[in-house]
Design an enzyme around this catalytic site. Structure first.
Site, PDB file in Angstrom:
ATOM      1  CD  GLN A 211      -6.943  -4.397   4.550  1.00 25.78           C
ATOM      2  OE1 GLN A 211      -7.883  -5.029   5.024  1.00 25.78           O
ATOM      3  NE2 GLN A 211      -7.083  -3.171   4.073  1.00 25.78           N
TER       4      GLN A 211
ATOM      5  CB  CYS B 216      -3.627   3.281  -1.570  1.00 26.45           C
ATOM      6  SG  CYS B 216      -4.850   4.535  -1.268  1.00 26.45           S
TER       7      CYS B 216
ATOM      8  CG  ASP C  17       0.553  -2.138   6.128  1.00 27.47           C
ATOM      9  OD1 ASP C  17      -0.395  -2.212   6.937  1.00 27.47           O
ATOM     10  OD2 ASP C  17       0.469  -1.583   5.018  1.00 27.47           O
TER      11      ASP C  17
ATOM     12  CE  LYS D  21      -7.321   0.099   6.560  1.00 30.88           C
ATOM     13  NZ  LYS D  21      -8.131   0.435   5.387  1.00 30.88           N
TER      14      LYS D  21
ATOM     15  CG  HIS E 250      -1.921   0.964   1.408  1.00 31.33           C
ATOM     16  ND1 HIS E 250      -1.668   2.282   1.734  1.00 31.33           N
ATOM     17  CD2 HIS E 250      -3.262   0.866   1.276  1.00 31.33           C
ATOM     18  CE1 HIS E 250      -2.813   2.941   1.806  1.00 31.33           C
ATOM     19  NE2 HIS E 250      -3.797   2.110   1.526  1.00 31.33           N
TER      20      HIS E 250
HETATM   21  N1  PLP Z   1      -1.842  -0.558   4.586  1.00 31.07           N
HETATM   22  C1  PLP Z   1      -2.782  -1.341   4.066  1.00 31.07           C
HETATM   23  C2  PLP Z   1      -2.432  -2.738   3.640  1.00 31.07           C
HETATM   24  C3  PLP Z   1      -4.087  -0.868   3.930  1.00 31.07           C
HETATM   25  O1  PLP Z   1      -5.021  -1.650   3.391  1.00 31.07           O
HETATM   26  C4  PLP Z   1      -4.389   0.449   4.348  1.00 31.07           C
HETATM   27  C5  PLP Z   1      -5.746   1.008   4.162  1.00 31.07           C
HETATM   28  O2  PLP Z   1      -6.523   0.583   3.356  1.00 31.07           O
HETATM   29  C6  PLP Z   1      -3.367   1.223   4.901  1.00 31.07           C
HETATM   30  C7  PLP Z   1      -2.110   0.687   5.008  1.00 31.07           C
HETATM   31  C8  PLP Z   1      -3.618   2.620   5.382  1.00 31.07           C
HETATM   32  O3  PLP Z   1      -4.487   2.638   6.460  1.00 31.07           O
HETATM   33  P1  PLP Z   1      -5.038   4.015   7.052  1.00 31.07           P
HETATM   34  O4  PLP Z   1      -5.651   4.745   5.891  1.00 31.07           O
HETATM   35  O5  PLP Z   1      -6.041   3.604   8.077  1.00 31.07           O
HETATM   36  O6  PLP Z   1      -3.873   4.748   7.629  1.00 31.07           O
END
Ligand code: PLP
Length: 412
Positions: A203, A366, A200, A226, A123
């Site tokens: 998910q 993203c 990270d 989430k 991401h």
């Molecule tokens: N990393 C992953 C794998 C994600 O799916 C997301 C959000 O969809 C993020 C990071 C970023 O999360 P946030 O927007 O809550 O900071």
């Protein structure tokens, strides 16, 4: 597993509504999950009864809110099996947590010529902080290849992670391909070369049991919204000795021990990284979200979602012209499922599904470098949570077929 038999669904009032004359089927959980009534009530009750700033007051309300705020931290610590509650830092979300690691640990430890290793499926939140750090420090950013199913490839990781590597940062679960990456092996590999392992967990933490000691990761980032909590509140987990050695990134109230005219000493962990008034209600609500998830059990949530994937993936695979990304085998696929209908832009597909009441996401998620790696611009994505059912899965499948027919024949 129809809607009536799902015991958790009734806790989510938002699901019980009609959109575009159809019963809402919410399948955008990887973007954000819905909130149970209990948590909505808890947030309201906090503001009605206990609202006060934390840590700074000796009056009763301040003590009450501080107690709840720190109690939530302990719940989150136990939820990911961190050794100490001071290893849990409240942040704004996964993005913020990853940026803090890059700006604090990264700035302090990366020198010219060092390597930072990530993968093609990251991401943007787990890519840009490292890309910009590498640019600033004249370090090298390396990408681990994906295998044919879309998993981060361990064989390639063995080539890319070297003694020059200082940081390895990988998504536990991909928000596009629905794979669970081999974090434990990657952490071992990183440590063999003296690098730190950043995970990270945006998910994975909502979806499955995550044990930071078992993974032996050095840092873990995730978002409350989430996993049933409110937006604007996330977690940065870090091993205590690492966090102690790192400088704060934001300055202001709360994060100091003593301020002199020309110099300042920092507060202890975790407050060193929590400058200013935090999202108090959000943190307390995340503690309640953890209670809710624990009342079901993360093993049970994972098992339930696996059953949904077993059910829906073959049905999706049976739709002509539907291209599905990630592993074909349902056993290897999480409940985040990305797809494209040949000849149709994913935005049109998602709009067609919305007309049927089905909320899915469409776009690059993203993850533009991953889109480029896959040779596509965008996908549609359905993502399930434990309040979704086989009935929802059937509606998704039928709605894709109806949308396909509409665009082919002009009828729906
Ligand atoms: N990393 C992953 C794998 C994600 O799916 C997301 C959000 O969809 C993020 C990071 C970023 O999360 P946030 O927007 O809550 O900071």
């Amino acid at each position: 597993m129809d809607n009536k038999n799902n015991q958790w669904r009734k806790d989510f009032p938002i699901l019980d509504q009609v959109v575009n004359d159809e019963q809402l089927v919410y399948l955008d959980n990887a973007a954000t999950t819905q909130k149970p009534q209990q948590i909505i009530d808890d947030i309201m009750a906090f503001y009605q009864n206990d609202n006060a700033n934390v840590h700074r007051g000796v009056h009763t309300l301040a003590e009450r809110s501080t107690e709840q705020f720190e109690e939530a931290r302990s719940k989150i610590q136990q939820f990911i099996n961190a050794k100490h509650s001071d290893e849990i830092i409240y942040t704004k979300g996964t993005t913020d947590s990853l940026n803090i690691i890059a700006r604090s640990y990264g700035e302090q430890n990366i020198q010219a010529g060092d390597e930072i290793v990530i993968s093609y499926l990251e991401h943007h939140s787990n890519l840009i902080p490292w890309q910009q750090l590498a640019l600033k420090k004249h370090a090298t950013l390396k990408y681990i290849d994906l295998d044919e199913d879309g998993f981060v490839d361990l064989n390639d990781a063995k080539k890319k992670i070297t003694d020059k590597t200082k940081i390895v940062s990988i998504a536990h679960v991909s928000n596009v391909l629905g794979v669970i990456n081999p974090i434990k092996q990657l952490a071992k590999l990183a440590h063999q070369h003296g690098a730190v392992m950043v995970v990270d967990g945006a998910q994975s933490v909502p979806y499955m049991p995550v044990d930071v000691q078992d993974l032996d990761c050095d840092f873990l980032a995730f978002s409350g919204h989430k996993m049933l909590g409110p937006t604007g509140l996330g977690i940065l987990y870090g091993k205590e000795d690492l966090l102690n050695s790192m400088p704060p990134v934001d300055y202001g109230g709360e994060m100091i021990s003593f301020v002199h005219l020309f110099d300042t000493t920092w507060n202890d962990l975790p407050w060193k990284f929590e400058a200013g008034t935090p999202n108090i209600a959000g943190a307390i609500a995340l503690g309640h979200a953890v209670d809710y998830l624990n009342s079901i059990g993360m093993d049970k949530i994972l098992d339930y979602e696996n059953q949904l994937v077993d059910y829906v993936l073959p049905k999706l695979q049976a739709i002509d012209d539907l291209i599905i990304y990630g592993p074909r085998d349902p056993q290897k696929h999480t409940s985040v499922i990305s797809f494209n209908l040949k000849g149709l832009h994913p935005h049109d597909l998602a709009t067609g599904l919305d007309m049927e009441g089905v909320a899915v996401r469409a776009g690059h998620h993203c993850a533009q470098p991953l889109m480029e790696y896959l040779g596509i611009k965008a996908t549609a994505r359905a993502s399930f949570y434990f309040y979704n059912t086989k009935e929802d899965a059937d509606t998704l499948v039928n709605s894709i077929v109806a949308t396909k027919e509409f665009f082919q024949n002009g009828t729906i």
